[in-house]
Design an enzyme around this catalytic site. Structure first.
Site, PDB file in Angstrom:
ATOM      1  N   CYS A  68       0.032   6.967  -6.819  1.00 50.15           N
ATOM      2  CA  CYS A  68      -0.454   6.087  -7.887  1.00 50.15           C
ATOM      3  C   CYS A  68      -1.971   5.876  -7.772  1.00 50.15           C
ATOM      4  O   CYS A  68      -2.726   6.757  -8.128  1.00 50.15           O
ATOM      5  CB  CYS A  68       0.315   4.770  -7.899  1.00 50.15           C
ATOM      6  SG  CYS A  68       0.110   3.832  -9.434  1.00 50.15           S
ATOM      7  N   GLU A  97       8.165   5.789  -3.078  1.00 55.59           N
ATOM      8  CA  GLU A  97       8.512   4.662  -2.196  1.00 55.59           C
ATOM      9  C   GLU A  97       9.511   3.706  -2.835  1.00 55.59           C
ATOM     10  O   GLU A  97      10.147   2.894  -2.148  1.00 55.59           O
ATOM     11  CB  GLU A  97       7.249   3.902  -1.767  1.00 55.59           C
ATOM     12  CG  GLU A  97       6.671   2.924  -2.771  1.00 55.59           C
ATOM     13  CD  GLU A  97       5.860   3.554  -3.885  1.00 55.59           C
ATOM     14  OE1 GLU A  97       5.270   2.792  -4.672  1.00 55.59           O
ATOM     15  OE2 GLU A  97       5.785   4.798  -3.953  1.00 55.59           O
ATOM     16  N   HIS A 103       6.184   7.032  -8.043  1.00 57.66           N
ATOM     17  CA  HIS A 103       6.395   6.160  -6.880  1.00 57.66           C
ATOM     18  C   HIS A 103       7.628   6.536  -6.057  1.00 57.66           C
ATOM     19  O   HIS A 103       8.693   5.909  -6.195  1.00 57.66           O
ATOM     20  CB  HIS A 103       6.525   4.712  -7.356  1.00 57.66           C
ATOM     21  CG  HIS A 103       5.261   4.139  -7.874  1.00 57.66           C
ATOM     22  ND1 HIS A 103       4.342   3.505  -7.066  1.00 57.66           N
ATOM     23  CD2 HIS A 103       4.736   4.118  -9.127  1.00 57.66           C
ATOM     24  CE1 HIS A 103       3.313   3.107  -7.799  1.00 57.66           C
ATOM     25  NE2 HIS A 103       3.526   3.467  -9.048  1.00 57.66           N
TER      26      HIS A 103
END
Length: 237
Positions: free
Chosen positions: A106, A211, A209
């Site tokens: 990001c 994560e 993303h």
């Protein structure tokens, strides 16, 4: 032991650093040890992490300071963190010189592009409007749009296909791509969502993303494992 230096998230209101657990857990899942670094641009301190870490993860967070890419700040530009800009710029430059693997997520991909001479859209709604959902609502562990993967790029080799679904939570994005990087994934509206440096072992940026969805999404696990595998190779050389 493979140690990954993780850039900290910064809470200006509380004057504190913090971390999204998924950044750390996805690294641990793939066999490496995450190390949250302090927020500092002190080069003596950062040189220490460059010595002990086998790779670096540039996390999400505040917007990149527009002056770094020669732009006037727009009203829609969010909060910035100049100390973090300086910290990550130095780490990235040294990691490239030393061929240490780096993954930018990001804000991380945006910082990579800016440090290489590229520019950003400060606000996609204003400067790159489209029907593609780039700022999704919870839950964040689901795909909201596809990306087209460029053949013969690292991402294509990792996933072995030309399309992938991604989660998407950002209001900025790459405008002019740095001449030091090549694109490896595009959103349906043409926005570059994945980049890599072709003459280095693993210098990769993703706009989405992993994560937030690695527990459900095997693509994210494959990407992070490729990152840690590159570090393992680095340690053996």
């Amino acid at each position: 032991m493979i140690c990954v230096g993780v850039s900290p998230l910064y809470d200006r209101a509380a004057d504190s650093i913090w971390m999204i657990p998924g950044y750390l857990k996805m690294i641990e899942r793939c066999g490496a040890v995450p190390l949250i670094m302090p927020l500092t641009s002190d080069r003596h301190e950062l040189d220490y992490f460059l010595r002990i870490c086998s790779g670096f993860l540039l996390t999400g967070g505040q917007d990149v300071t527009p002056s770094l890419y020669g732009a006037e700040r727009l009203p829609e530009c969010g909060e910035t963190c100049p100390e973090r800009d300086r910290m990550e710029k130095y780490l990235l430059q040294k990691a490239i010189e030393l061929d240490i693997p780096v993954l930018g997520i990001c804000r991380g991909i945006q910082l990579m592009n800016v440090c290489g001479g590229g520019t950003l859209y400060q606000d996609l709604d204003r400067e790159h409007p489209s029907a593609v959902e780039h700022h999704m609502q919870p839950p964040y562990d689901r795909a909201v749009h596809d990306v087209t993967i460029v053949p013969f790029t690292p991402l294509y080799r990792i996933l072995d296909r030309k399309m992938a679904g991604v989660n998407s939570y950002h209001h900025q994005g790459i405008k002019d791509l740095s001449p030091h990087y090549l694109p490896m994934a595009y959103a349906p509206d043409g926005l570059i969502e994945g980049i890599f440096m072709p003459d280095r072992r693993f210098i990769i940026g993703l706009q989405w993303h992993p994560e937030l969805n690695y527990e459900k999404d095997q693509d994210s696990v494959r990407i992070i494992r490729a990152f840690t595998d590159a570090m393992d190779l680095q340690d053996r050389l």
